[in-house]
Write a protein that holds these residues in place. Structure first.
Motif, short mmCIF file in Angstrom:
data_model
loop_
_atom_site.label_atom_id
_atom_site.label_comp_id
_atom_site.label_asym_id
_atom_site.label_seq_id
_atom_site.Cartn_x
_atom_site.Cartn_y
_atom_site.Cartn_z
N ILE A 38 0.83 -1.21 0.00
CA ILE A 38 0.00 0.00 0.00
C ILE A 38 0.86 1.25 0.00
O ILE A 38 0.64 2.18 -0.79
N GLY A 39 1.88 1.29 0.89
CA GLY A 39 2.76 2.46 1.01
C GLY A 39 3.50 2.77 -0.28
O GLY A 39 3.53 3.92 -0.73
N ILE A 43 3.12 5.99 -3.20
CA ILE A 43 4.21 6.80 -3.76
C ILE A 43 4.19 6.77 -5.29
O ILE A 43 4.30 7.81 -5.94
N ILE A 44 4.04 5.57 -5.86
CA ILE A 44 3.99 5.43 -7.33
C ILE A 44 2.82 6.24 -7.89
O ILE A 44 2.97 6.97 -8.89
N PHE A 45 1.65 6.14 -7.24
CA PHE A 45 0.45 6.82 -7.70
C PHE A 45 0.61 8.34 -7.61
O PHE A 45 0.27 9.07 -8.57
N LEU A 59 11.29 10.43 -9.94
CA LEU A 59 11.21 9.36 -10.94
C LEU A 59 12.01 8.14 -10.49
O LEU A 59 11.56 7.00 -10.62
N PHE A 60 13.21 8.40 -9.92
CA PHE A 60 14.01 7.31 -9.35
C PHE A 60 13.28 6.68 -8.17
O PHE A 60 13.29 5.46 -8.01
N PHE A 66 8.63 0.62 -6.95
CA PHE A 66 8.23 -0.54 -7.76
C PHE A 66 9.13 -1.74 -7.46
O PHE A 66 8.65 -2.88 -7.34
N LEU A 67 10.43 -1.49 -7.31
CA LEU A 67 11.37 -2.57 -6.99
C LEU A 67 11.09 -3.15 -5.60
O LEU A 67 11.20 -4.36 -5.39
N GLU A 68 10.73 -2.28 -4.66
CA GLU A 68 10.42 -2.74 -3.30
C GLU A 68 9.20 -3.65 -3.31
O GLU A 68 9.18 -4.70 -2.66
#
Length: 312
Positions: A38-39, A43-45, A59-60, A66-68
């Motif tokens: 969720i967390g 952030i991505i959203f 962007l990084f 996404f990697l997490e």
């Protein structure tokens, strides 16, 4: 030793055999996994929908989130399934697939952390040239390089391991890991083991050197700033990244500096548990709480959502 042709599955021993402890482990992993997903999705959203957050660092950060999500998903759900069903078996193909994704996402994270430290170096040491040096095209190239580097790290040892024959089937971990898997082989694994070590050391040392060099120049630049206020502001822009770097590299150092051979498996399991469940949960909070832009964007979306719900 068993006949190698009879081994088609591995047995994951997990963290504990105690049924009561297994329930506690399941609850802990399920909650941390859910919250980390969720967390990081938040952030991505936020970075996706808010135009004010479309900076190089964010962007990084979006790719790091996404990697997490990917890394914890490669580790945790399989073990949750094992606890809930009681079936500890995993096929050889599934085991190799899990190792591939765990190492790919893990190695890519290290390279991305190095890139993020370079981003902070340019932002603080060369602020007037930041927009031209770290533009959107450069960002995309650097992110692609991180993924390609992660792929190049895993492919050679994994490709060689696919041809191994196995005489034992017990993996003393809560997910498929390279060295516990290699212990089950009745083939000569010396070269593969050395290759795994070389790939791990190269990834760790190369990225750590980039991070340390970047922060040496960053600290020098910050100390040269005339006012305390300027120094605090400059330091705050990279403090979140420093915390995440400390967690990531610190866990690896603890894993490989063992007090005794007797405690090796226990320490590896404990550190892997923290890396796979707790670290992905902490990172969104670290970045969100210390990033004013992300906090502001999150608060704006909450206010808009509350306003729209009242109108309905």
């Amino acid at each position: 030793m068993r006949n190698p042709s009879t081994i088609t599955t591995f047995i994951i021993l997990g963290l504990t055999n105690d049924p009561q402890l297994q329930i506690l482990v399941f609850i802990f992993l399920f909650i941390t996994y859910l919250l980390s997903i969720i967390g990081n999705l938040i952030i991505i959203f936020l970075i996706l929908v808010d135009s004010h957050l479309k900076t190089a660092m964010n962007l990084f950060l979006q790719n790091f989130s996404f990697l997490e999500i990917s890394f914890t998903t490669a580790c945790v759900p399989t073990y949750l399934h094992i606890i809930s069903t009681g079936s500890r078996t995993i096929t050889i193909k599934a085991c190799f697939t899990q190792i591939f994704f765990i190492v790919l996402f893990g190695a890519t994270e290290f390279f991305l952390l190095a890139v993020m430290s370079y981003d902070r170096y340019v932002a603080i040491c060369k602020p007037l040239h930041y927009v031209t040096i770290v533009n959107s095209r450069v960002c995309r190239i650097l992110i692609l390089c991180c993924w390609v580097s992660g792929l190049l790290i895993i492919l050679p040892p994994l490709g060689l391991s696919l041809h191994l024959e196995f005489c034992d089937s017990v993996i003393d971990h809560f997910f498929c890991d390279a060295f516990p898997l290699l212990k089950n082989s009745c083939s000569d694994t010396w070269f593969i083991e050395q290759l795994v070590i070389v790939c791990a050391v190269v990834t760790f040392i190369m990225t750590l050197v980039c991070v340390v060099l970047s922060y040496i120049y960053i600290i020098k630049t910050i100390l040269r700033l005339p006012s305390t206020q300027q120094r605090k502001k400059a330091f705050s822009t990279c403090s979140s990244h420093m915390i995440v770097v400390s967690i990531t590299y610190g866990s690896c150092i603890v894993m490989y500096i063992k007090p005794s051979a007797k405690d090796e498996v226990a320490i590896n399991k404990a550190v892997s548990l923290l890396t796979a469940s707790v670290a992905p949960l902490l990172n969104p909070f670290v970045y969100t709480l210390r990033n004013k832009q992300v906090k502001q964007s999150f608060n704006d979306i909450l206010r808009r959502s509350a306003f729209l719900s009242k109108k309905e």
